[in-house]
Design an enzyme around this catalytic site. Structure first.
Site, PDB file in Angstrom:
ATOM      1  N   SER A 149       0.852  -1.184   0.000  1.00 21.86           N
ATOM      2  CA  SER A 149       0.000   0.000   0.000  1.00 21.86           C
ATOM      3  C   SER A 149       0.891   1.238   0.000  1.00 21.86           C
ATOM      4  CB  SER A 149      -0.908   0.007   1.230  1.00 21.86           C
ATOM      5  OG  SER A 149      -0.144   0.360   2.373  1.00 21.86           O
ATOM      6  N   LYS A 150       0.255   2.382  -0.031  1.00 18.96           N
ATOM      7  CA  LYS A 150       0.986   3.658  -0.082  1.00 18.96           C
ATOM      8  C   LYS A 150       1.993   3.777   1.070  1.00 18.96           C
ATOM      9  CE  LYS A 150      -2.440   6.495  -1.821  1.00 18.96           C
ATOM     10  NZ  LYS A 150      -3.389   7.527  -1.522  1.00 18.96           N
ATOM     11  N   ARG A 151       1.666   3.139   2.200  1.00 19.37           N
ATOM     12  CA  ARG A 151       2.572   3.171   3.353  1.00 19.37           C
ATOM     13  C   ARG A 151       3.976   2.673   2.985  1.00 19.37           C
ATOM     14  NH1 ARG A 151       1.992  -0.478   6.737  1.00 19.37           N
ATOM     15  NH2 ARG A 151       0.386  -1.652   5.645  1.00 19.37           N
ATOM     16  N   HIS A 152       4.020   1.730   2.008  1.00 17.61           N
ATOM     17  CA  HIS A 152       5.299   1.164   1.607  1.00 17.61           C
ATOM     18  C   HIS A 152       6.043   2.041   0.598  1.00 17.61           C
ATOM     19  CE1 HIS A 152       2.940  -2.469   2.806  1.00 17.61           C
ATOM     20  NE2 HIS A 152       4.054  -2.735   3.432  1.00 17.61           N
ATOM     21  N   GLY A 153       5.405   3.120   0.148  1.00 19.21           N
ATOM     22  CA  GLY A 153       5.979   3.933  -0.923  1.00 19.21           C
ATOM     23  C   GLY A 153       5.047   3.861  -2.115  1.00 19.21           C
TER      24      GLY A 153
END
Ligand code: GLU
Length: 258
Positions: free
Chosen positions: A245-249
């Site tokens: 997800s966006k949390r990972h980049g």
């Protein structure tokens, strides 16, 4: 089943940018169609009016074009099938495979909690005031209702192309909503109705839909339609083992493109 000339589809919901996991699913569909001389179709699943936007639809179309995932027929918009979804819900009711639920959300939540404690699945009999006579009276009084699919006794087995034979005992499945009280279809009904309409022979999608498949198999059966083959593909995970997800980049095709 026409396995010699498959029809597959990619069915993103336009509620956000195209996720790379979605693009990967699309790629499997695309390559399968190209390899077998079949058709690769696109269906925009835009029935969730509040969360879908035209902007996201064009972003998805754009990202697919950029990736070279060319579709063979004009994209289908799920929202255009609303009348057919309702008609199919009516067929389920007429065939005795669905029931009208007049209970409020709060009432149902209470019933669900109680059943969960007893380890029992949700069934029509568990909802007070849902005998044939009472239902008919409430219908005649114009009370709003949702349509629930009635899970029969037994179990459902399908032979997943990736996971192999998969069986779910019906005792572990709740009766589930197919049409909300505002007349909008729920995903499991819309997707089956559309896949039948589009002549889809192979449903290749993410593992996140594996738990929906027994419900969909039951709907195919209740509508008297041929079952497609199902193949559920793994999710793309981040380095922490959680879904990317966006949390990972970067997680969207747009982000990678940029
Ligand atoms: N619209 C669903 C999603 O974006 C896919 C449904 C399907 O492939 O059956 O997760």
């Amino acid at each position: 089943m026409a396995t010699s000339s498959p029809r597959v589809r990619f069915a993103p919901s336009p509620t956000g940018y195209l996720h790379v996991g979605g693009a990967r699913t699309a790629l499997f569909n695309y390559l399968f169609a190209r390899n077998r001389g079949g058709k690769f179709l696109l269906r925009i699943e835009d029935t969730d009016r509040e969360r879908s936007s035209d902007e996201m639809t064009s972003q998805i179309l754009d990202a697919m074009e950029w990736l070279g995932l060319e579709v063979d027929e004009p994209p289908v918009h799920q929202a255009d099938g609303l009348e057919r979804h309702r008609t199919d819900a009516g067929k389920l009711l007429a065939a005795g495979r669905a029931w009208r639920c007049f209970a409020s959300q709060e009432e149902l939540a209470g019933i669900r909690a109680e059943l969960r404690e007893q380890g029992r699945p949700l069934r029509r009999e568990a909802v007070p005031g849902h005998g044939d006579e009472e239902s008919a009276a409430r219908l005649a009084a114009g009370e709003p209702f949702a349509l629930f699919f009635a899970i029969p006794e037994g179990s459902t087995t399908f032979d997943d192309i990736v996971h192999g034979p998969t069986t779910v005992e019906h005792a572990h499945m709740d009766d589930f909503v197919v049409l909300r009280s505002d007349g909008t279809p729920v995903y499991n009904l819309a997707v089956v109705s559309d896949d039948i309409q589009m002549g889809i022979t192979h449903v290749l999608r993410g593992d996140d839909h594996l738990s929906n498949t027994p419900k969909q198999v039951l709907i195919y059966d209740a509508l008297g339609a041929d079952l497609p083959r199902f193949g559920h593909l793994p999710m793309i995970l981040g380095s922490d083992g959680k879904r990317l997800s966006k949390r990972h980049g970067a997680a969207s095709v747009e982000a990678f493109r940029a």
